[in-house]
Write a protein that holds these residues in place. Structure first.
Motif, PDB file in Angstrom:
ATOM      1  N   ASP A  28      -3.895  -4.248   9.327  1.00 15.79           N
ATOM      2  CA  ASP A  28      -3.248  -4.990  10.410  1.00 15.79           C
ATOM      3  C   ASP A  28      -4.048  -6.224  10.807  1.00 15.79           C
ATOM      4  O   ASP A  28      -3.488  -7.211  11.273  1.00 15.79           O
ATOM      5  N   SER A  29      -5.370  -6.169  10.618  1.00 14.93           N
ATOM      6  CA  SER A  29      -6.207  -7.327  10.961  1.00 14.93           C
ATOM      7  C   SER A  29      -6.298  -8.323   9.800  1.00 14.93           C
ATOM      8  O   SER A  29      -6.969  -9.339   9.913  1.00 14.93           O
ATOM      9  N   GLY A  30      -5.641  -7.990   8.675  1.00 16.51           N
ATOM     10  CA  GLY A  30      -5.575  -8.936   7.572  1.00 16.51           C
ATOM     11  C   GLY A  30      -6.512  -8.684   6.409  1.00 16.51           C
ATOM     12  O   GLY A  30      -6.631  -9.507   5.508  1.00 16.51           O
ATOM     13  N   GLN A  69      -5.562  -3.102  -9.058  1.00 15.04           N
ATOM     14  CA  GLN A  69      -5.789  -4.068  -7.991  1.00 15.04           C
ATOM     15  C   GLN A  69      -6.724  -3.461  -6.950  1.00 15.04           C
ATOM     16  O   GLN A  69      -6.285  -2.687  -6.102  1.00 15.04           O
ATOM     17  N   PRO A  70      -8.004  -3.809  -7.013  1.00 17.18           N
ATOM     18  CA  PRO A  70      -8.925  -3.271  -6.004  1.00 17.18           C
ATOM     19  C   PRO A  70      -8.546  -3.755  -4.609  1.00 17.18           C
ATOM     20  O   PRO A  70      -8.022  -4.847  -4.444  1.00 17.18           O
ATOM     21  N   ARG A  71      -8.776  -2.934  -3.624  1.00 18.18           N
ATOM     22  CA  ARG A  71      -8.462  -3.231  -2.226  1.00 18.18           C
ATOM     23  C   ARG A  71      -6.986  -3.481  -1.969  1.00 18.18           C
ATOM     24  O   ARG A  71      -6.626  -4.096  -0.991  1.00 18.18           O
ATOM     25  N   ALA A  72      -6.142  -3.014  -2.843  1.00 18.35           N
ATOM     26  CA  ALA A  72      -4.709  -3.255  -2.677  1.00 18.35           C
ATOM     27  C   ALA A  72      -4.023  -2.020  -2.091  1.00 18.35           C
ATOM     28  O   ALA A  72      -3.180  -1.409  -2.718  1.00 18.35           O
ATOM     29  N   ILE A  73      -4.412  -1.656  -0.892  1.00 19.94           N
ATOM     30  CA  ILE A  73      -3.788  -0.514  -0.225  1.00 19.94           C
ATOM     31  C   ILE A  73      -2.719  -1.058   0.701  1.00 19.94           C
ATOM     32  O   ILE A  73      -2.973  -1.947   1.503  1.00 19.94           O
TER      33      ILE A  73
END
Length: 79
Positions: A28-30, A69-73
């Motif tokens: 939510d914070s980007g 895709q790392p960090r692609a949650i």
């Protein structure tokens, strides 16, 4: 936590709920947290432990993790 959100999290364990809410706040914070950030925040000593929680959240339909895709949650919003 809002009532609608808390109702959608009833099928999660307490730890899964904590991790889900941490990820949701970050998204939510980007910025999506890394697996190591989740390890550090929850004092989990193995990245495999985090992967197990993420897999459970995926199985329960709370998040989507695109492969390769790392960090692609992505948070699955309830309707």
């Amino acid at each position: 936590m809002t009532t609608a959100l808390s109702e959608t999290l009833t099928d999660l364990t307490e730890r899964q709920r904590e991790i889900y809410l941490f990820i949701k706040r970050k998204v939510d914070s980007g910025r999506t947290p890394s697996v190591r950030e989740i390890c550090a925040r929850f004092n989990i000593h193995s990245t495999n432990g985090v992967f197990c929680h993420l897999q459970a959240l995926e199985r329960k339909g709370k998040i989507i993790r695109p492969r390769q895709q790392p960090r692609a949650i992505q948070i699955v919003e309830s309707r």
